[in-house]
Design a protein around this motif. Structure first.
Motif, PDB file in Angstrom:
ATOM      1  N   ILE A 178       0.850  -1.186   0.000  1.00 36.63           N
ATOM      2  CA  ILE A 178       0.000   0.000   0.000  1.00 36.63           C
ATOM      3  C   ILE A 178       0.887   1.237   0.000  1.00 36.63           C
ATOM      4  O   ILE A 178       1.742   1.398   0.878  1.00 36.63           O
ATOM      5  N   ILE A 179       0.696   2.107  -0.989  1.00 36.17           N
ATOM      6  CA  ILE A 179       1.443   3.362  -1.065  1.00 36.17           C
ATOM      7  C   ILE A 179       0.622   4.437  -0.387  1.00 36.17           C
ATOM      8  O   ILE A 179      -0.412   4.867  -0.891  1.00 36.17           O
ATOM      9  N   GLY A 180       1.059   4.859   0.785  1.00 36.01           N
ATOM     10  CA  GLY A 180       0.337   5.868   1.551  1.00 36.01           C
ATOM     11  C   GLY A 180      -0.076   5.343   2.903  1.00 36.01           C
ATOM     12  O   GLY A 180      -0.854   4.382   2.993  1.00 36.01           O
ATOM     13  N   GLY A 181       0.457   5.968   3.961  1.00 39.28           N
ATOM     14  CA  GLY A 181       0.164   5.530   5.317  1.00 39.28           C
ATOM     15  C   GLY A 181      -0.793   6.429   6.049  1.00 39.28           C
ATOM     16  O   GLY A 181      -0.753   6.519   7.277  1.00 39.28           O
ATOM     17  N   VAL A 202       4.000   1.755   2.550  1.00 40.10           N
ATOM     18  CA  VAL A 202       5.086   2.691   2.253  1.00 40.10           C
ATOM     19  C   VAL A 202       4.565   4.102   2.442  1.00 40.10           C
ATOM     20  O   VAL A 202       3.551   4.485   1.850  1.00 40.10           O
ATOM     21  N   GLU A 203       5.237   4.889   3.267  1.00 45.43           N
ATOM     22  CA  GLU A 203       4.817   6.255   3.579  1.00 45.43           C
ATOM     23  C   GLU A 203       6.009   7.204   3.480  1.00 45.43           C
ATOM     24  O   GLU A 203       7.061   6.943   4.069  1.00 45.43           O
ATOM     25  N   LEU A 209       0.107   7.724   9.628  1.00 49.95           N
ATOM     26  CA  LEU A 209      -0.880   8.655  10.180  1.00 49.95           C
ATOM     27  C   LEU A 209      -0.207   9.963  10.592  1.00 49.95           C
ATOM     28  O   LEU A 209      -0.289  10.401  11.744  1.00 49.95           O
ATOM     29  N   PRO A 210       0.465  10.620   9.654  1.00 57.69           N
ATOM     30  CA  PRO A 210       1.297  11.773  10.003  1.00 57.69           C
ATOM     31  C   PRO A 210       0.541  12.991  10.516  1.00 57.69           C
ATOM     32  O   PRO A 210       1.148  13.851  11.161  1.00 57.69           O
ATOM     33  N   VAL A 211      -0.778  13.072  10.264  1.00 51.92           N
ATOM     34  CA  VAL A 211      -1.528  14.222  10.774  1.00 51.92           C
ATOM     35  C   VAL A 211      -2.013  14.001  12.199  1.00 51.92           C
ATOM     36  O   VAL A 211      -2.513  14.936  12.835  1.00 51.92           O
ATOM     37  N   THR A 233       8.467   3.732   6.526  1.00 52.45           N
ATOM     38  CA  THR A 233       8.262   5.167   6.630  1.00 52.45           C
ATOM     39  C   THR A 233       9.515   5.915   6.183  1.00 52.45           C
ATOM     40  O   THR A 233      10.621   5.370   6.178  1.00 52.45           O
ATOM     41  N   GLY A 234       9.319   7.190   5.817  1.00 55.69           N
ATOM     42  CA  GLY A 234      10.435   7.974   5.308  1.00 55.69           C
ATOM     43  C   GLY A 234      10.951   7.442   3.996  1.00 55.69           C
ATOM     44  O   GLY A 234      12.118   7.629   3.657  1.00 55.69           O
ATOM     45  N   CYS A 235      10.078   6.777   3.239  1.00 51.39           N
ATOM     46  CA  CYS A 235      10.473   6.150   1.976  1.00 51.39           C
ATOM     47  C   CYS A 235       9.553   6.598   0.851  1.00 51.39           C
ATOM     48  O   CYS A 235       8.357   6.827   1.059  1.00 51.39           O
TER      49      CYS A 235
END
Length: 463
Positions: A178-181, A202-203, A209-211, A233-235
């Protein structure tokens, strides 16, 4: 000349559009709604509702598999994907019919077709039956948004999916990336993992959930990792190719490696549906695919308004519905309060669930506020222990000087049903004094909300 003249015409029948139409009719305005696809929009037909039906099936599956914890012996639980998907579609169809019934009840004329602005107070509607022109003093654009497509990963229904394909799978992919966390990505990660897929997320941001509040994100990440979901993350994905039936994704960032997947689900944000609306030559401004509006949803073109996802973040159905009310009340001569984005709750229906409203702790500190922060874990809540739902906690952020509830953040079972208490508290401008004096029922998981407030002022009783 218009074929038909109305007071208000709404373009788009999603949770913003159909609510706007209903309220306009309630206020005595002759109202029409134009929808080119299905009433209820993406949320009801391809988003909020059908995903929750899928996630409910996943919850039941988890519960059955863990029934022995409650002293109940059952046979092996095996998901029937076809039946799960059918139930999800049936739920959406039932509600879609309900919206149609509401349109009839409120005497709203519905036109099926694609609408575009065609001069001041004019719309041209194109359908399979031909074209017609409609006129109205007030035109509300509520055309929503669609999934962002990444280059090289255009949806093909086989190797690359958006949420639409993910809602109606023919089979469960063995390996799903999944592209987008964000909320959508994490919800689908929870669902497909429960059904047996090997899931990786991959985020680009440093955390999923960065917000959300950082502690909430960290807790969810820990829980997903413990369950066996891979988090990158960070990718960023720097390249993709399909070879021998598998997708090869090249990652760069904190980790440089190649992931292999049978299916890649792209959940990397949305794009506003601004195309072919006739915005050119008007005073309407578009920025990053979203229409710019003022506090009452008015665009730069007199008599034209925009609400919901089309008008920008937060991209949530309940925000769209509330903007609809603000917009129509203003049109009818009322004096509504402008929307406060920080009072819009956000919910992620993953496993575990996440719910929040207001400032995160980091945002409040960046704003220069002095804080009192309280946390209370479900592991010491009696009802949570009895329910076997001890994973998670409640966190509240107060202004130390005024006692204002700046934010509330929750992770755990059914916290999406509990956040409304803090939403109402913020709306009523209650302080810690009123919240401390509130009496919550025992035994409930909501007692953790009260204990978190007490903890912010050094008064927690059960932790």
């Amino acid at each position: 000349m218009s074929d038909s003249k109305f007071d208000v015409i709404v373009v788009g029948g999603g949770p913003g559009g159909y609510v706007a139409a209903i309220r306009a009719s309630q206020l005595g305005l002759r109202t029409a709604l134009v929808e080119k696809a299905q009433l209820g929009g993406v949320c009801l037909n391809w988003g909020c509702i059908p995903t929750k039906a899928l996630l409910r099936s996943a919850d039941v599956l988890r519960m059955i598999r863990g029934a022995d914890r409650f002293g109940i012996e059952v046979g092996q639980a095996t998901p029937d994907l076809g039946a799960i998907v059918k139930r999800s579609r049936d739920v959406a169809a039932q509600l879609q019919r309900g919206v149609g019934g509401l349109m009839k009840k409120h005497r709203i004329q519905v036109f099926n077709g694609h609408a575009r602005l065609d001069g001041p107070q004019q719309l041209r509607v194109r359908s399979d039956q031909g074209e017609l022109r409609l006129g109205a003093a007030h035109i509300i654009l509520a055309t929503g948004a669609r999934a962002r497509v990444l280059p090289g990963m255009e949806p093909d229904g086989k190797h690359f999916w958006t949420y639409r394909q993910a809602l109606v799978p023919q089979s469960v992919p063995k390996r799903l990336v999944i592209i987008g966390g964000g909320a959508i990505g994490i919800e689908f990660a929870s669902f497909y993992h429960a059904l047996g897929a090997q899931v990786s997320v991959v985020e680009m941001a440093e955390r999923i959930l960065p917000v959300e509040d950082q502690e909430i994100s960290a807790h969810v990440a820990q829980s997903l990792t413990r369950d066996g979901i891979g988090l990158y993350t960070g990718c960023a994905v720097q390249g993709s190719k399909v070879e021998q039936g598998a997708v090869h994704l090249r990652l760069e960032g904190k980790r440089h490696e190649t992931l292999q997947a049978d299916v890649v689900l792209v959940a990397a944000g949305i794009v506003g549906n601004v195309e072919e609306l006739g915005l050119e030559g008007t005073g309407i401004k578009v920025e990053r695919s979203h229409v710019l509006v003022d506090e009452f949803c008015r665009t730069g073109e007199p008599g034209v308004y925009a609400i919901g996802d089309l008008a920008g973040a937060p991209w949530l159905a309940h925000k769209a519905s509330h903007e609809a009310l603000i917009c129509v009340e203003k049109i009818a001569g009322g004096n509504p309060h402008p929307l406060d984005p920080r009072s819009v709750p956000a919910c992620t229906y993953s496993h575990p669930q996440v719910a929040s409203v207001g400032y995160t702790e980091a945002q409040a500190r960046s704003a220069g506020k002095t804080l009192n922060v309280g946390k209370f874990p479900f592991v010491t809540n009696g009802k949570a222990i009895a329910m076997g739902a001890t994973d998670g906690f409640v966190k509240v952020v107060f202004d130390a000087h005024s006692g204002e509830l700046l934010g509330a953040h929750m992770v755990g079972e059914e916290v999406t049903e509990m956040i409304q208490g803090y939403v109402i508290a913020r709306g009523l401008e209650t302080t810690e004094a009123e919240l401390i004096e509130s009496i919550l029922p025992h035994p409930t998981m909501s007692e953790a909300m009260h204990e978190a407030v007490l903890a912010a002022y050094g008064r927690a009783l059960h932790n």
